[in-house]
Enzyme design. Structure first.
Site, mmCIF file in Angstrom:
data_model
loop_
_atom_site.group_PDB
_atom_site.id
_atom_site.type_symbol
_atom_site.label_atom_id
_atom_site.label_comp_id
_atom_site.label_asym_id
_atom_site.label_seq_id
_atom_site.Cartn_x
_atom_site.Cartn_y
_atom_site.Cartn_z
ATOM 1 N N LYS A 22 39.656 -65.670 13.317
ATOM 2 C CA LYS A 22 40.269 -66.892 13.865
ATOM 3 C C LYS A 22 41.002 -67.651 12.768
ATOM 4 C CE LYS A 22 37.763 -70.768 14.324
ATOM 5 N NZ LYS A 22 38.330 -71.960 13.664
ATOM 6 N N ASN A 23 40.342 -67.852 11.627
ATOM 7 C CA ASN A 23 40.922 -68.712 10.595
ATOM 8 C C ASN A 23 42.030 -68.040 9.811
ATOM 9 O OD1 ASN A 23 39.293 -70.680 11.521
ATOM 10 N ND2 ASN A 23 37.818 -70.586 9.832
ATOM 11 N N ARG A 99 42.976 -79.111 15.630
ATOM 12 C CA ARG A 99 43.354 -79.636 14.317
ATOM 13 C C ARG A 99 44.207 -78.654 13.523
ATOM 14 N NH1 ARG A 99 41.232 -82.710 11.707
ATOM 15 N NH2 ARG A 99 41.511 -81.488 9.827
ATOM 16 N N CYS A 123 36.834 -84.847 13.646
ATOM 17 C CA CYS A 123 36.194 -83.985 14.649
ATOM 18 C C CYS A 123 34.682 -84.156 14.457
ATOM 19 C CB CYS A 123 36.613 -82.526 14.464
ATOM 20 S SG CYS A 123 35.837 -81.747 13.059
ATOM 21 N N ARG A 128 37.750 -85.210 8.290
ATOM 22 C CA ARG A 128 38.790 -84.190 8.087
ATOM 23 C C ARG A 128 40.140 -84.788 7.672
ATOM 24 N NH1 ARG A 128 37.014 -79.711 11.149
ATOM 25 N NH2 ARG A 128 38.308 -78.406 9.842
ATOM 26 N N PRO A 129 40.223 -85.510 6.575
ATOM 27 C CA PRO A 129 41.504 -86.090 6.143
ATOM 28 C C PRO A 129 42.512 -85.001 5.786
ATOM 29 C CG PRO A 129 39.894 -86.254 4.385
ATOM 30 C CD PRO A 129 39.152 -85.744 5.591
ATOM 31 N N ILE A 130 43.787 -85.391 5.692
ATOM 32 C CA ILE A 130 44.815 -84.408 5.285
ATOM 33 C C ILE A 130 45.575 -84.922 4.067
ATOM 34 C CG2 ILE A 130 45.100 -83.429 7.608
ATOM 35 C CD1 ILE A 130 47.797 -85.067 7.704
ATOM 36 N N ASP A 131 44.963 -85.817 3.318
ATOM 37 C CA ASP A 131 45.649 -86.384 2.147
ATOM 38 C C ASP A 131 46.082 -85.314 1.147
ATOM 39 O OD1 ASP A 131 42.771 -86.191 1.880
ATOM 40 O OD2 ASP A 131 43.021 -87.044 -0.111
ATOM 41 N N LEU A 132 45.279 -84.267 0.996
ATOM 42 C CA LEU A 132 45.634 -83.233 0.008
ATOM 43 C C LEU A 132 46.816 -82.395 0.480
ATOM 44 C CD1 LEU A 132 42.059 -82.076 -1.067
ATOM 45 C CD2 LEU A 132 43.560 -83.758 -2.170
ATOM 46 N N ASP A 313 30.932 -72.349 7.042
ATOM 47 C CA ASP A 313 31.004 -71.877 8.439
ATOM 48 C C ASP A 313 29.837 -70.973 8.800
ATOM 49 O OD1 ASP A 313 34.640 -71.562 8.612
ATOM 50 O OD2 ASP A 313 33.292 -73.281 8.582
ATOM 51 N N ILE A 335 30.280 -79.323 1.847
ATOM 52 C CA ILE A 335 31.694 -79.378 2.223
ATOM 53 C C ILE A 335 31.972 -80.476 3.245
ATOM 54 C CG2 ILE A 335 33.655 -78.062 3.138
ATOM 55 C CD1 ILE A 335 32.667 -76.818 0.589
ATOM 56 N N ARG A 405 36.295 -71.020 21.281
ATOM 57 C CA ARG A 405 37.332 -71.254 20.272
ATOM 58 C C ARG A 405 37.260 -70.217 19.155
ATOM 59 N NH1 ARG A 405 38.047 -77.450 18.760
ATOM 60 N NH2 ARG A 405 39.745 -76.390 17.717
HETATM 61 C C1 EPZ Z 1 39.111 -74.649 7.150
HETATM 62 O O1 EPZ Z 1 39.143 -76.007 7.544
HETATM 63 C C2 EPZ Z 1 38.508 -73.880 8.313
HETATM 64 N N1 EPZ Z 1 39.343 -74.023 9.499
HETATM 65 C C3 EPZ Z 1 37.100 -74.410 8.611
HETATM 66 O O2 EPZ Z 1 36.541 -73.587 9.623
HETATM 67 C C4 EPZ Z 1 36.254 -74.267 7.352
HETATM 68 O O3 EPZ Z 1 34.985 -74.834 7.605
HETATM 69 C C5 EPZ Z 1 36.924 -74.979 6.180
HETATM 70 O O4 EPZ Z 1 38.275 -74.478 5.996
HETATM 71 C C6 EPZ Z 1 36.174 -74.785 4.868
HETATM 72 O O5 EPZ Z 1 36.071 -73.416 4.590
HETATM 73 C C7 EPZ Z 1 40.450 -73.241 9.618
HETATM 74 O O6 EPZ Z 1 40.756 -72.426 8.761
HETATM 75 C C8 EPZ Z 1 41.253 -73.413 10.866
HETATM 76 P P1 EPZ Z 1 39.188 -77.797 4.003
HETATM 77 P P2 EPZ Z 1 39.955 -77.093 6.632
HETATM 78 O O7 EPZ Z 1 40.509 -78.452 3.902
HETATM 79 O O8 EPZ Z 1 41.141 -76.443 6.050
HETATM 80 C C9 EPZ Z 1 38.213 -82.157 2.415
HETATM 81 C C10 EPZ Z 1 35.428 -73.116 11.615
HETATM 82 O O9 EPZ Z 1 34.253 -73.342 11.959
HETATM 83 N N2 EPZ Z 1 39.645 -82.398 2.527
HETATM 84 O O10 EPZ Z 1 38.889 -76.615 3.127
HETATM 85 O O11 EPZ Z 1 40.141 -78.302 7.453
HETATM 86 C C11 EPZ Z 1 37.542 -81.976 3.773
HETATM 87 O O12 EPZ Z 1 37.189 -83.232 4.328
HETATM 88 C C12 EPZ Z 1 36.221 -74.185 10.892
HETATM 89 O O13 EPZ Z 1 36.026 -72.034 11.787
HETATM 90 C C13 EPZ Z 1 40.170 -83.584 2.042
HETATM 91 O O14 EPZ Z 1 39.456 -84.440 1.535
HETATM 92 O O15 EPZ Z 1 38.880 -77.389 5.502
HETATM 93 C C14 EPZ Z 1 36.342 -81.147 3.442
HETATM 94 O O16 EPZ Z 1 35.321 -82.009 2.966
HETATM 95 C C15 EPZ Z 1 35.442 -75.486 10.764
HETATM 96 N N3 EPZ Z 1 41.501 -83.802 2.141
HETATM 97 C C16 EPZ Z 1 36.812 -80.263 2.290
HETATM 98 O O17 EPZ Z 1 38.004 -80.893 1.780
HETATM 99 C C17 EPZ Z 1 42.355 -82.871 2.698
HETATM 100 O O18 EPZ Z 1 43.574 -83.108 2.738
HETATM 101 C C18 EPZ Z 1 37.173 -78.853 2.691
HETATM 102 O O19 EPZ Z 1 38.071 -78.934 3.777
HETATM 103 C C19 EPZ Z 1 41.809 -81.675 3.195
HETATM 104 C C20 EPZ Z 1 40.450 -81.450 3.098
#
Ligand code: EPZ
Length: 427
Positions: A22-23, A99, A123, A128-132, A313, A335, A405
């Protein structure tokens, strides 16, 4: 809403075909936006989120056609083609439901020089911020404005210049968006402390097949030389390492013996190490990975971490497996801030779990009792299925749309290895 009903106690025995990841699929699909030629993805899992992403691509002017596949086949072949983009807007009503839609931001910026994407919002498992995502794109020259719940991004002169960004926190999605934005930049883009998940490797390999120039694939430093255009490609989605790990936990808790067909051991080493720590027999086979167990699971101590660490996950599924184990297991979720939503539901089945902030202690019990339980998020719902497979009596898992999903035809795959499980459609 559909319900899944399980009568526990059956040992899982046999072969479970592992679907496309999926991912990986959710970051490969937006790659179609980067070229006017067709991108064909094979082994695409039949999942609600994949369908949702196809719908989003259509909204942007990208056609998607599913090639014929027999009903008994797992996975599908989809060809996506964005000959021209008719929109660069990802609207709130789509993004709030999925998302991962945020992953059109980078490709739209790269292809069209602009993008307007709804902020995804939080969620169940965190805010789940997107600042990065935004900081990385700005480092490559993008201008970002936040207005009325939307991100408005643009590339001065229509093309990103290039640049360098070091992630303060490893982020899978931000790495994916940055890489997809960088491949058509004018100059060189460098990402440090980038995520190294196998799904990122899959993304980079697909982009290279489309003509991108990426060095450091699989490492924490990615160097992307921008090119003027990308061409189409045919690419096979990697196997889902989280689905495989989930079924491995089901095999252990039921003292079964299953072969995870298509799973790749070198993509899930931390999961396999944890299974061995729990006392399972884990061995690579020609077709995948065999996981077998007799007796109760040994206690484990697991802390989630970015790849190659133990996957967040996999946390809920391992916790479910540990509930019938011996001794006390310790989990630490580093995480996400709210990824223990499965605990109250597991407790309804007689589990003994004590959550203290980011950590949870699971004390093994002699038996679980089936009960009606509620899925809250994707991996939590799988943990309830795993517990239900070993519980005495009947377990009804509600709100299984969460499950749909991320798990393709779950009940069929489990029925085929002896589980007493069925889906009750609510009509
Ligand atoms: C991906 O989510 C996966 N989703 C998630 O899988 C997975 O849990 C996660 O990576 C971690 O491996 C998809 O690939 C669609 P991150 P993502 O950005 O990209 C923080 C599932 O069950 N962060 O690696 O959203 C965030 O809050 C799903 O299949 C910021 O602070 O995860 C978290 O604490 C759930 N700012 C950490 O980083 C940002 O801009 C890791 O998040 C982005 C993230």
């Amino acid at each position: 809403m559909d319900q899944i009903v399980i009568r526990g106690g059956q040992r899982l025995k046999g072969r479970i075909p592992i679907s496309g990841a999926k991912n990986a699929a959710l970051t490969l699909l937006p790659c179609a936006l980067l070229t006017d030629e067709p991108l064909t993805l094979r082994n695409l899992p039949r999942l609600a989120d994949v369908d949702g992403f196809g719908h989003l691509l259509n909204q942007l002017g990208c056609s998607t056609t599913i090639e014929g596949s027999r009903p008994e086949d797992f996975g599908r072949v989809m060809t996506a083609r964005a000959t021209t983009l008719t929109s660069t807007v990802a609207p709130y009503d789509i993004v709030r439901k999925m998302r991962a839609s945020i992953l059109v931001l980078g490709p739209l910026l790269a292809r069209a020089g602009e993008a307007t994407v709804s902020l995804p919002g939080g969620c169940a498992i965190g805010n789940r911020p997107i600042d990065l995502h935004l900081k990385a794109l700005e480092a490559f020259g993008a201008e970002i404005e936040l207005a009325s719940g939307y991100v408005k991004a643009s590339a001065p002169g229509g093309r990103l210049a290039g640049g360098k960004f070091t992630f303060p926190v490893v982020s899978v999605g931000a790495t994916e968006n940055a890489v997809m934005a960088a491949v058509l930049a004018k100059g060189t883009c460098i990402l440090e402390n980038a995520a190294r998940e196998p799904e990122i490797v899959d993304l980079c390999n697909c982009l290279v097949a489309m003509g991108a120039e990426i060095d450091g694939i699989g490492t924490e430093t990615l160097t992307i030389e921008g090119v003027d255009r990308l061409h189409g490609a045919t690419y096979r989605v990697m196997a889902d390492r989280i689905e495989a790990g989930s079924y491995a936990c089901a095999a252990v808790i039921t003292e079964g013996d299953v072969e995870l067909v298509g799973a790749k051991a070198d993509e899930m080493e931390a999961t396999l190490a944890a299974l061995r720590e729990a006392g399972a027999t884990v061995e690579e086979t020609k077709a995948g990975i065999r996981v077998a167990m007799s007796g109760r699971a040994q206690p484990v101590t697991l802390s989630t971490a970015p790849y190659p660490g133990f996957a967040t996950d996999m946390q809920a599924q391992f916790m479910a497996m540990a509930t019938l184990g011996t001794g006390a297991s310790l989990f630490t979720e580093t995480i996400f801030e709210n990824r223990y939503m499965h605990v109250p539901e597991l407790a309804r089945m007689g589990c003994d779990i004590d959550v203290r902030g980011r950590s949870a202690v699971v004390r093994g019990v002699e038996k679980l009792i089936g009960a009606p339980v509620m899925a809250t998020d994707l991996r939590a719902s799988m943990s309830l299925i795993i517990a239900g497979l070993a519980a005495e009596g009947q377990t009804e898992v509600n709100r299984v749309y969460h499950l749909d999903r991320g798990y393709e035809r779950l009940e069929e795959k489990l029925q085929a290895v002896g589980a007493d499980i069925e889906r009750i459609s609510a009509g």
